[in-house]
Design a protein around this motif. Sequence first.
Motif, PDB file in Angstrom:
ATOM      1  N   LEU A 167       0.818  -1.210   0.000  1.00 29.27           N
ATOM      2  CA  LEU A 167       0.000   0.000   0.000  1.00 29.27           C
ATOM      3  C   LEU A 167       0.852   1.261   0.000  1.00 29.27           C
ATOM      4  CD1 LEU A 167      -2.966   1.006   0.147  1.00 29.27           C
ATOM      5  CD2 LEU A 167      -2.677   1.122   2.636  1.00 29.27           C
ATOM      6  N   ASN A 168       1.986   1.243   0.699  1.00 28.76           N
ATOM      7  CA  ASN A 168       2.814   2.446   0.764  1.00 28.76           C
ATOM      8  C   ASN A 168       3.513   2.760  -0.560  1.00 28.76           C
ATOM      9  OD1 ASN A 168       4.799   0.477   0.766  1.00 28.76           O
ATOM     10  ND2 ASN A 168       5.387   0.801   2.913  1.00 28.76           N
ATOM     11  N   ARG A 222      -6.324  -6.807   1.405  1.00 30.06           N
ATOM     12  CA  ARG A 222      -6.299  -5.826   2.479  1.00 30.06           C
ATOM     13  C   ARG A 222      -5.628  -4.535   2.024  1.00 30.06           C
ATOM     14  NH1 ARG A 222      -2.999  -9.257   6.600  1.00 30.06           N
ATOM     15  NH2 ARG A 222      -2.102  -9.895   4.592  1.00 30.06           N
ATOM     16  N   GLY A 223      -6.136  -3.422   2.527  1.00 29.43           N
ATOM     17  CA  GLY A 223      -5.584  -2.140   2.115  1.00 29.43           C
ATOM     18  C   GLY A 223      -5.712  -1.082   3.182  1.00 29.43           C
ATOM     19  N   TYR A 224      -5.515  -1.471   4.449  1.00 30.24           N
ATOM     20  CA  TYR A 224      -5.729  -0.517   5.529  1.00 30.24           C
ATOM     21  C   TYR A 224      -4.502  -0.331   6.423  1.00 30.24           C
ATOM     22  CZ  TYR A 224      -6.870  -4.992   7.789  1.00 30.24           C
ATOM     23  OH  TYR A 224      -6.843  -6.288   8.234  1.00 30.24           O
ATOM     24  N   PHE A 225      -3.309  -0.821   5.989  1.00 25.76           N
ATOM     25  CA  PHE A 225      -2.066  -0.532   6.699  1.00 25.76           C
ATOM     26  C   PHE A 225      -0.929  -0.551   5.675  1.00 25.76           C
ATOM     27  CE2 PHE A 225      -2.956  -5.037   7.037  1.00 25.76           C
ATOM     28  CZ  PHE A 225      -1.747  -5.663   6.760  1.00 25.76           C
ATOM     29  N   PRO A 226       0.172   0.155   5.937  1.00 22.90           N
ATOM     30  CA  PRO A 226       1.201   0.386   4.911  1.00 22.90           C
ATOM     31  C   PRO A 226       1.762  -0.858   4.236  1.00 22.90           C
ATOM     32  CG  PRO A 226       1.571   1.814   6.791  1.00 22.90           C
ATOM     33  CD  PRO A 226       0.470   0.885   7.190  1.00 22.90           C
ATOM     34  N   SER A 227       1.964  -1.945   4.968  1.00 26.57           N
ATOM     35  CA  SER A 227       2.565  -3.136   4.376  1.00 26.57           C
ATOM     36  C   SER A 227       1.541  -4.079   3.747  1.00 26.57           C
ATOM     37  CB  SER A 227       3.377  -3.901   5.431  1.00 26.57           C
ATOM     38  OG  SER A 227       2.534  -4.331   6.501  1.00 26.57           O
ATOM     39  N   ASP A 257     -15.090   0.044  -0.382  1.00 24.66           N
ATOM     40  CA  ASP A 257     -14.176   0.819   0.465  1.00 24.66           C
ATOM     41  C   ASP A 257     -13.621   2.047  -0.259  1.00 24.66           C
ATOM     42  OD1 ASP A 257     -14.398  -0.889   2.731  1.00 24.66           O
ATOM     43  OD2 ASP A 257     -13.028  -2.303   1.769  1.00 24.66           O
ATOM     44  N   VAL A 258     -14.474   2.732  -1.010  1.00 28.03           N
ATOM     45  CA  VAL A 258     -14.023   3.936  -1.709  1.00 28.03           C
ATOM     46  C   VAL A 258     -13.923   5.138  -0.772  1.00 28.03           C
ATOM     47  CG1 VAL A 258     -14.893   3.201  -3.950  1.00 28.03           C
ATOM     48  CG2 VAL A 258     -16.406   4.479  -2.408  1.00 28.03           C
ATOM     49  N   ASP A 259     -14.159   4.922   0.514  1.00 28.48           N
ATOM     50  CA  ASP A 259     -13.903   5.973   1.480  1.00 28.48           C
ATOM     51  C   ASP A 259     -12.406   6.125   1.733  1.00 28.48           C
ATOM     52  OD1 ASP A 259     -14.135   3.346   2.600  1.00 28.48           O
ATOM     53  OD2 ASP A 259     -14.109   4.214   4.610  1.00 28.48           O
ATOM     54  N   ARG A 260     -11.605   5.188   1.204  1.00 28.10           N
ATOM     55  CA  ARG A 260     -10.158   5.237   1.375  1.00 28.10           C
ATOM     56  C   ARG A 260      -9.506   5.913   0.167  1.00 28.10           C
ATOM     57  NH1 ARG A 260      -9.720  -0.846   3.756  1.00 28.10           N
ATOM     58  NH2 ARG A 260      -9.395  -1.340   1.546  1.00 28.10           N
TER      59      ARG A 260
END
Length: 302
Positions: A167-168, A222-227, A257-260
């Motif tokens: 993700l980062n 998953r897409g809610y933390f950097p790694s 999850d387009v709020d992200r």
Amino acid sequence: MQSLIPKSFQQPSHKKKNQNTPNSNNPYYLYVVTIIAAATILFLFYSRQIDPKGLCSTAGSLTPAQTIIVEEFESSAIPLVTIFHYATARDVPQQSKGEIRRPFDVLQSLAPCNFLVFGIGHDSLMWDSFNPLGVTLFLEEDPKWAISSLKRFPILRAHTVYYNTRLNEAKTLLSSYKKNCGAVSTGDHPLKDDRRCRLALGKLPEEVYDRDWDVIMIDAPRGYFPSAPGRMAVIYSAAVMARGRKKAGVTHVFLHDVDREVERLYAKEFLCMKYRVGGIRKLWHFVIPPAANVTDTANGFC
């Protein structure tokens, strides 16, 4: 049904988004049961072949309630088993009533169709039941979770998928993809065996490349933390699949999850806001036509 579980692929197990709450406290429980009950009237006498491939012997033990559900797949119509499951389970679908309804309406208008779902969750049996007699395929990042889910629901068709993004890296990949992506594929599919473009899912199971997908649901990885892998490659690859469609018609893509920030940025770049036909809460709905030249991305996708 086959499950592709690479032994060498190790990722930490993770908890799915929805929490275990009693059905009596969930406002969407009756809605899901009502929809599936309606489907039962139409498809009561239809059932698909089941081929567990020994999955039950490869995972941990089931609870008594889960064992009953698995056994019911052998003799009962799939919609009935689905009702039985959601009527007795504490785990319920994670999307809201409105978020469920929009894909449901599309699936009902197209079924039987080809339905590709990124992610296995507590709603997977529900999605599968919405496409009776069609092909519904799930792609999951976590092998342990995939085995556990297939053990409980042997009717599901699923594979595990490895993602080589984090993700980062999302903004870097977005700004540089035109240099590395969009080259003419050496295979028979614009994504297959693409090793240069990190956003291209070039090592998916063959059956993913063998079909035009009428509906694609993006609710993983998953897409809610950097790694975390993030959904960058899935959004890009879904756009390529839609652009490369060979048969008549369009491809419906649902992105959750387009709020992200990352989901929104990549949706605007690859799925294109001009193709967005609606959305509700955290779900966007795109209708994407095929492109004349799927590999021409010099000017972007939109």
